[in-house]
Design an enzyme around this catalytic site. Structure first.
Site, mmCIF file in Angstrom:
data_model
loop_
_atom_site.group_PDB
_atom_site.id
_atom_site.type_symbol
_atom_site.label_atom_id
_atom_site.label_comp_id
_atom_site.label_asym_id
_atom_site.label_seq_id
_atom_site.Cartn_x
_atom_site.Cartn_y
_atom_site.Cartn_z
ATOM 1 N N GLY A 1 0.840 -1.192 0.000
ATOM 2 C CA GLY A 1 0.000 0.000 0.000
ATOM 3 C C GLY A 1 0.866 1.228 0.000
ATOM 4 C CE LYS B 1 -0.116 -0.605 7.502
ATOM 5 N NZ LYS B 1 -1.240 0.314 7.858
ATOM 6 C CG ASP C 1 -9.020 6.754 5.571
ATOM 7 O OD1 ASP C 1 -9.882 7.147 4.765
ATOM 8 O OD2 ASP C 1 -7.988 6.158 5.224
#
Length: 968
Positions: A652, A671, A767
């Site tokens: 991402g 991540k 978000d």
């Protein structure tokens, strides 16, 4: 021993001080030397700010971005540079972006030294005049993502070494003079077939030749656009093309391809535009049955005399354009062809179409032109009632004596004129080359032309679609905080390549003209494909005109910039400051030497996770944590098998994502931020701080983090069933019926209610979207991705005034307008998620906004609120959707224009619980377990992991530098 340590510290600090003083003077700054070499090579056509001082980082040279005094980006688009690109550029070892587009004065060969820029991610040289071969050393740039060398004068063959660029996303070599065949790998030599992660192969308008190698295509590829038009390819279309099922646009037109079209061509069920025209293809008309998304089909100027008009034409219900002129097509046209809802243009001229023409009593309302000239049509059933543009010249029906029907003569005027109209004002009278903007202000616009290579439509008179493009451009510029007042689009046309050409004017805000900074960023975002149009327009290139009306450059104080006349002053000040710092450092060093070694080691160990945390990097102060575990880099590397490819589960905007396993067998998702990049540092800190404080079954759990050896990694619990977006789109293979969607809505709502009401401090997610709602093994929803979240402190219990961030389509309009963030902004986003749950549509799709579409559908019928047209067909039917009206009511209350009209999340939770009770579910148990959680997974699905959340679509305000959005 202490004395020796003290002496060593003094020596080290003195060396640091000397090096600092030398760098201040610019004498030993190799990066400055390289920029000076570029300045000389470009014949002093650089921006005026390059004449101020000698340090590009310290003196803020335009177009130069530095990180820790190292040049990391060069943006000099539309700067009218002249000269070549010297080999000195290869010394900028930290350079990540090199963007020099729209400088036609840049000539000569592309230096092989560019292969030394090992950290380069974007090489964008659109619309220059570089010539000679493309250097083979480009294959050394393993981090390269965007390679745009289109519209130059490159010659020779495509280097096989490009196949080594495993991270390449966008390859554009269009409009050069390249020759030779397409390189493919053979075990020892790389080739384009190795670019399995690439989405775009744009190689049109060259002189490439030979067969298209069958080995070029394989099922591991993820290509979206394959553009090989206007080359010299020969031989047949390889059947392996049918293996690349991700393809959306195929252009093989204007080559010399022969033979039959592969019978498996209809495996490409995602293709929307197919161009095979102007070749030498033969045999049967290829069968496109099942290609339900096909909008534009052009098979013209081939020879399909072996077949009649196929009956399956009318099954292509998304078709807007069918072009098959001069293909020896024969037979009678099926009436169903003209009933396709979106059909705009049918061109079957110069064929052998015969019999009676019947367009039916209810042809497509969008049908503009049916060109059947020079065929064998003898009769027309709607001879007196038709309203479409029809051409039957050269048919028997027009050869009868006394025929005067207008379809028996050619149209006199087929040109289309369009220009963005004024915005309810009277155009200004401007002189001196100034132009009146749509807001009726005189200014010097930045001009250029879009070349859309695969639009989904053919009718150029559709003003609505141009207005949609204009609106999307303005939204993009505003959200990127570009100094743009308005944009104007004009003169749509089709060129000889069948590209849609549309002229663009961009007008500055508040002033008569742009400054150089504004122009270089506008040029960059349009050449780097950062702006992405809707699917109606698809892929494009942009060519810019020279801009000659720059504003005078000003300093921060507003005075004109002047070149420093005494650089020695900086040296004196720097030396004085350095001396003071040295005294302080020596004092600190002395204290350190006499501290007890054990106490020092304990302090070092306590601070180890954040010993190198740099608040000046944009990642904020040192995080304040509660319970998150700190992992070393070696530990994480071990858990992921050295970050092996098999454990790579996605990527991402933050970086790569890996699956791992702790020693106790627990699965984890890591991540990992991009190496050497501070992008995501603030998000990294925010997620650690917030998630270490939250513990709820509907919020994804943070296990720990790694801040070691320059790495930034977040370690989460592994959520096996991916994102809600994946399930709604069908990518996960999980079927979500109405009951499951209610449970997911309740779980996500409870997670948000916890964040708003029970977390300490309360948290605004900022978000909320279906990409950030994850589904575990029982399809329990978990709210994820807190990179943009904001805590509510006692000082801002009502709202936070903050820079606008979020994702288009989900963003609260009130927050966008006022920049005041409240919990009700999350409520708005969750309302959009609820509408997405019942429609499975993207919030913004083909220029249509889901909130507006649902409201409009509700007005058409009282039964099920008239939602049949927008409901996801896989959700179930009729009585199975008990409670749908209540669900829609709640969702539309959530998306009210102002926050005070929206319910709090606690009320939303209660409403969804009431709906679940109505349909016979127990809301007290459904969030923790699922009685109907069994589901079938589609075979062969390659599941994308939820933590590969693509934040490339997320908007993060800020003008310099713009967010790099990879094109689709």
């Amino acid at each position: 021993m202490g004395s020796r340590n003290g002496q060593l510290v003094v020596i080290i600090f003195i060396q640091i001080w000397i090096a600092t003083a030398q760098n201040r003077d610019g004498k030993f700054n190799s990066f400055s030397a390289v920029l000076q070499a570029l300045k000389e090579a470009w014949q002093k056509s650089v921006p005026p700010s390059w004449n101020v001082g000698s340090d590009p980082c310290r003196d803020s040279w335009e177009g130069i971005i530095c990180t820790n005094s190292r040049v990391t980006s060069i943006y000099l688009t539309s700067m009218q540079l002249t000269g070549g690109l010297p080999g000195d550029i290869g010394q900028l070892s930290e350079l990540q972006i090199l963007a020099l587009s729209y400088n036609p004065g840049l000539t000569g060969s592309l230096t092989p030294a560019i292969g030394n820029l090992k950290k380069l991610t974007n090489l964008v040289l659109v619309g220059c005049s570089f010539s000679g071969p493309i250097p083979d050393t480009l294959g050394n740039l393993e981090r390269l993502i965007i390679l745009s060398l289109n519209s130059n004068r490159f010659t020779g063959s495509i280097p096989a070494s490009i196949g080594n660029l495993k991270n390449l996303y966008w390859l554009d070599l269009t409009e050069n003079q390249l020759t030779g065949s397409l390189p493919v790998s053979n075990g020892t030599i790389p080739g384009l077939d190795m670019l399995t992660h690439a989405k775009h192969f744009h190689l049109g308008d060259n002189q490439l030749s030979g067969n298209i190698p069958p080995r070029l295509f394989n099922s591991n590829m993820s290509l979206l656009h394959l553009l090989f038009e206007n080359n010299k390819f020969t031989g047949s279309i390889p059947s392996t093309l049918g293996l690349v099922r991700s393809l959306e646009v195929v252009r093989l037109d204007r080559n010399s391809l022969t033979g039959i079209v592969p019978t498996n061509i209809n495996n490409l069920i995602n293709v929307t535009e197919m161009f095979l025209s102007n070749n030498q293809l033969t045999g049967q008309v290829p069968n496109f049955t099942g290609m339900n998304f096909l909008n534009y089909l052009d098979l013209s100027n081939n020879d399909f005399s072996a077949s009649d008009i196929p009956s399956w034409f009318s099954s292509l219900q998304s078709l807007t354009t069918l072009k098959m002129q001069n293909t020896n097509l024969q037979g009678q046209l099926p009436v169903g062809l003209f009933n396709i809802p979106q059909l705009q243009n049918v061109d079957l001229s110069n064929n052998k179409v015969n019999g009676t023409l019947n367009i039916g009593s209810n042809p497509s309302s969008q049908l503009q032109l049916v060109d059947l000239r020079t065929n064998e049509i003898a009769a027309f059933t709607q001879r007196r009632q038709y309203t479409i543009g029809l051409i039957l010249v050269g048919n028997p029906i027009c050869m009868e004596s006394g025929v005067t029907d207008k379809y028996c003569s050619l149209p006199t005027n087929t040109s289309t004129s369009y220009s963005t109209p004024p915005n309810n004002c009277v155009p200004a009278s401007c002189g001196l080359g100034l132009v009146s903007s749509p807001n009726c202000k005189c200014a010097y616009p930045y001009r250029g032309s879009f070349f859309f290579k695969a639009p989904s439509f053919s009718w150029l008179g559709n003003t609505t679609i141009y207005e949609s493009l204009r609106d999307s451009l303005m939204k993009f510029f505003r959200k990127s905080q570009f100094p743009v007042d308005s944009v104007s689009l004009m003169n749509p046309s089709r060129n000889l390549d069948d590209y849609l050409v549309l002229n663009l004017e961009i007008f500055p805000s508040s002033t008569l003209s742009f400054n150089r900074t504004g122009i270089l960023w506008l040029g960059f975002v349009l050449s780097n494909q950062t702006f992405k149009p809707s699917k109606d327009f698809n892929t494009y290139t942009f060519t810019a005109q020279n801009y000659d009306n720059f504003l005078p450059e000003v300093s921060v104080e507003g005075r004109p910039k002047q070149k420093s006349s005494n650089t020695g002053v900086g040296v004196i000040v720097g030396s004085a400051v350095g001396g003071c710092v040295l005294v302080v450092l020596l004092a600190v060093a002395g204290m350190y030497v006499f501290r007890q070694k054990g106490r020092a080691e304990r302090a070092k160990q306590q601070s180890r996770p954040f010993a190198l945390w740099d608040p000046t990097s944009g990642s904020g102060g040192v995080p304040q944590l509660k319970g998150a575990r700190s992992f070393t880099f070696e530990e994480v590397r071990k858990y992921t098998s050295n970050f092996s490819e098999i454990n790579n589960i996605g990527a991402g905007g933050y970086g790569m994502v890996y699956r791992g396993s702790l020693p106790n067998g627990q699965l984890i998702a890591i991540k990992r931020a991009q190496q050497g990049s501070t992008q995501g540092g603030l998000e990294f800190k925010t997620e650690i701080e917030l998630l270490s404080r939250v513990h709820h079954k509907n919020v994804v759990g943070l296990i720990g983090f790694c801040f070691d050896q320059g790495e930034q990694m977040l370690v989460y619990e592994y959520i096996v069933n991916g994102t809600l977006k994946d399930s709604l789109s069908g990518r996960s293979g999980i079927r979500l019926d109405w009951m499951r969607r209610l449970k997911i809505a309740l779980g996500a709502a409870r997670g948000l209610q916890y964040l708003h009401d029970l977390a300490d401090p309360p948290i605004i997610h900022r978000d909320v979207k279906t990409n950030n709602i994850l589904l575990d093994e029982r399809l329990v929803a978990k709210v994820a991705d807190f990179g943009l979240s904001k805590p509510l402190s006692d000082a801002n219990r009502t709202h936070i005034t903050t820079q606008v961030k979020g994702t288009m389509g989900y963003m609260d309009p009130e927050y966008y307008m006022t920049q005041q963030l409240t919990e009700k902004s999350d409520v708005y986003s969750f309302g959009v998620v609820m509408l997405e749950l019942i429609t499975a549509r993207n919030p913004i799709e083909k220029g249509k906004y889901i909130v507006r579409e649902v409201r409009q559908a509700m007005k058409t019928s009282k039964q099920l609120y008239g939602l049949h047209e927008v409901l996801d067909p896989t959700i179930g039917l009729g009585s199975q959707l008990k409670g749908l009206e209540m669900f829609v009511d709640v969702s539309l209350r959530c998306v009210q224009e102002t926050g005070n009209q929206r319910p709090p999340m606690s009320e939303v939770v209660k409403e969804i619980e009431s709906i679940m009770e109505l349909v016979g579910l127990n809301p007290t148990t459904e969030s923790s377990s699922s009685t109907s959680a069994s589901y079938e997974l589609a075979p062969g699905i390659d599941y994308n992991h939820p933590y590969s959340n693509d934040s490339l679509y997320a908007y993060s305000g800020g003008f310099l530098p713009p967010k790099l959005i990879h094109p689709q």
